[in-house]
Design an enzyme around this catalytic site. Structure first.
Site, PDB file in Angstrom:
ATOM      1  N   ASP A 117       0.969  -1.097   0.002  1.00 25.89           N
ATOM      2  CA  ASP A 117      -0.326  -0.005  -0.134  1.00 25.89           C
ATOM      3  C   ASP A 117       0.756   1.215   0.031  1.00 25.89           C
ATOM      4  O   ASP A 117       2.044   0.894   1.275  1.00 25.89           O
ATOM      5  CB  ASP A 117      -0.843   0.149   1.142  1.00 25.89           C
ATOM      6  CG  ASP A 117      -2.014  -1.186   1.262  1.00 25.89           C
ATOM      7  OD1 ASP A 117      -2.040  -1.753   0.032  1.00 25.89           O
ATOM      8  OD2 ASP A 117      -2.188  -1.807   2.120  1.00 25.89           O
TER       9      ASP A 117
HETATM   10  N1  URA Z   1      -1.866  -5.971   3.840  1.00 26.52           N
HETATM   11  C1  URA Z   1      -1.915  -4.342   3.690  1.00 26.52           C
HETATM   12  O1  URA Z   1      -2.993  -4.885   4.228  1.00 26.52           O
HETATM   13  N2  URA Z   1      -0.835  -3.827   3.292  1.00 26.52           N
HETATM   14  C2  URA Z   1      -0.470  -4.245   2.447  1.00 26.52           C
HETATM   15  O2  URA Z   1       0.162  -2.844   2.013  1.00 26.52           O
HETATM   16  C3  URA Z   1       0.418  -5.203   2.828  1.00 26.52           C
HETATM   17  C4  URA Z   1       0.150  -6.135   3.423  1.00 26.52           C
END
Ligand code: URA
Length: 262
Positions: A117
């Site tokens: 993310d």
């Molecule tokens: N899980 C999440 O919620 N975000 C990420 O970036 C990676 C795994």
């Protein structure tokens, strides 16, 4: 195949800096720096001349005395992704994306294996090897990823147990996970604890082998804990090391081999 074609397919002499970059020693520019620093030898002789050519089938190239050979031609690197960057190689809206940090111009075809993310930090693998990326991302491969999450509130033993067994998400149950509360020493893995939350927080370490969207955040939300910071420090056999936030490094031969047998 005729003898003529065989001759054409043979790897022809190439510039030394190109050979070093293709062997995964450094980027083209980094390889030039190694040469001008006198760290590169060809058949035992130091070569600093940037136009020099080598024949990969005949010449023995070494960096700091260590012999270097051409790999499969693919590039593998790990980025320590900073917050605020999209995991994409282009963005139509001109937002900051990881393409601006990795050496995309030196290695055409480079792309991230999976995604983090925008607000997640840590280990993001890049390669030009589509087959390996496909294998690593395939659900049946079960590549384990380790995350460190700073959460609001302190999860109870029962909540941690629910996370281990699997929690309901809107796209199905999460698979069994390894989950534990981390000690204050290990909290250093989470870069910054934001102001305004000195109390009532915890740092949770989770290993999962699935790759659903926002998976860790959704798993922790399912047991009542909002993720405030998320950091990935392991991807399969790779451990985030030797690379500062916002920087990247090429994988070592051992790391590359470990990935291939993942
Ligand atoms: N899980 C999440 O919620 N975000 C990420 O970036 C990676 C795994």
């Amino acid at each position: 195949m005729s003898a003529g074609n065989e001759a054409e397919e043979r790897i022809v002499p190439m510039r030394l800096q190109r050979f070093l970059a293709r062997a995964g020693v450094a980027s083209r520019r980094g390889s030039e720096n190694l040469m001008t620093a006198g760290r590169v030898t060809v058949n035992g002789v130091v070569v600093t001349e940037l136009g020099s050519k080598v024949d990969p089938l005949v010449d023995e190239v070494a960096v700091d005395g260590k012999v270097v050979r051409l790999s499969d031609g693919h590039v593998y690197l790990m980025l320590n992704k900073p917050r605020g960057y999209l995991t994409t190689m282009t963005d139509p809206y001109g937002r900051a994306c990881v393409a601006s940090i990795v050496p995309a111009d030196s290695y055409p075809g480079l792309f991230p294996v999976g995604r983090l993310d925008t607000d997640t930090t840590g280990l993001l693998l890049f390669t030009t090897n589509g087959d390996l990326a496909h294998h690593l991302l395939h659900p049946s491969t079960h590549v384990w990823k380790h995350y460190v999450a700073l959460v609001r509130g302190v999860p109870t033993a029962a909540q941690l147990e629910r996370l281990r067994k699997g929690v309901p998400l809107d796209d199905g149950m999460s698979a069994p996970a390894e989950v534990r509360l981390l000690s204050p020493d290990e909290e250093a893995a989470v870069p910054v604890i934001p102001e305004g939350m000195p109390y009532g927080h915890a740092v949770v370490g989770l290993s999962i082998h699935e790759g659903k969207k926002h998976q860790v955040k959704r798993m922790l939300a399912a047991v009542g804990h909002e993720v405030v910071r998320l950091h990935r420090d392991e991807f399969g056999p790779l451990v985030l090391s030797g690379v500062q936030p916002g920087c990247w490094r090429l994988l070592s031969d051992d790391e590359r081999r470990a990935l291939e047998s993942a």
